[in-house]
Design an enzyme around this catalytic site. Structure first.
Site, PDB file in Angstrom:
ATOM      1  N   CYS A   1       0.816  -1.226   0.000  1.00  0.00           N
ATOM      2  CA  CYS A   1       0.000   0.000   0.000  1.00  0.00           C
ATOM      3  C   CYS A   1       0.843   1.266   0.000  1.00  0.00           C
ATOM      4  CB  CYS A   1      -0.914   0.009   1.217  1.00  0.00           C
ATOM      5  SG  CYS A   1       0.018  -0.010   2.742  1.00  0.00           S
TER       6      CYS A   1
ATOM      7  N   CYS B   1      -1.282  -5.188   7.023  1.00  0.00           N
ATOM      8  CA  CYS B   1      -0.985  -3.930   7.726  1.00  0.00           C
ATOM      9  C   CYS B   1      -0.247  -4.204   9.039  1.00  0.00           C
ATOM     10  CB  CYS B   1      -2.268  -3.175   8.030  1.00  0.00           C
ATOM     11  SG  CYS B   1      -3.362  -3.017   6.610  1.00  0.00           S
TER      12      CYS B   1
HETATM   13 FE1  FES Z   1      -1.356   0.282   4.308  1.00  0.00          FE
HETATM   14 FE2  FES Z   1      -2.867  -0.813   6.054  1.00  0.00          FE
HETATM   15  S1  FES Z   1      -3.439  -0.288   4.054  1.00  0.00           S
HETATM   16  S2  FES Z   1      -0.810  -0.361   6.238  1.00  0.00           S
END
Ligand code: FES
Length: 142
Positions: A34, A103
């Site tokens: 992400c 995450c």
């Molecule tokens: Fe990036 Fe959770 S979506 S750390």
């Protein structure tokens, strides 16, 4: 309910947020999936982690898992902190949705990265102690 009460609590009221100016080890890691970033600061006396703070540009699950992870390692020894897996943090939070498990890896890696920095500062090769902190798929598939 998507998130447990503990996750919501640690997300809305995260513990140990901030920086430690005279930290003994600082780690920064990014989540390859992400792009979120986590920075972890450790204060270490002997082999005990006496203080820990974190800062993140990450999602709610990253904040909640880091908050819980810092609570779990504060006051523990370095070797205990090295054994803390993202799975244990997720369990301590009463679970996370599957799509958010990645995450939780950020906190575990940031702790390892900060401990690597701690050893490097002392002229000690961290890899045999801390191991690999790269976020490769192979490491998290089991
Ligand atoms: Fe990036 Fe959770 S979506 S750390």
């Amino acid at each position: 309910m998507l998130y447990s009460e503990k996750v919501l609590d640690h997300f809305t009221n995260p513990r140990n947020v901030g920086e430690i100016a005279d930290a003994d080890g600082v780690g920064e890691v990014g989540n390859a999936k992400c792009g979120d970033i986590m920075r972890m600061y450790l204060k270490i006396e002997g082999d005990v982690i006496t203080d820990v703070k974190f800062k993140t540009f990450g999602c709610g699950a990253a904040i909640a898992t880091s908050s819980m992870a810092t609570e779990l390692i504060k006051g523990s020894t370095i070797s205990e902190a090295l054994q803390l897996s993202n799975k244990a943090v997720v369990e301590a939070l009463d679970g996370l949705p599957t799509s958010k498990i990645h995450c939780s890896v950020l906190a575990e890696q940031a702790i390892k990265s900060a401990l690597s920095d701690y050893y490097t500062r002392q002229g000690i090769d961290p890899e045999p102690i801390v191991g690999c902190i790269a976020d490769c798929e192979a490491c998290h598939e089991h």
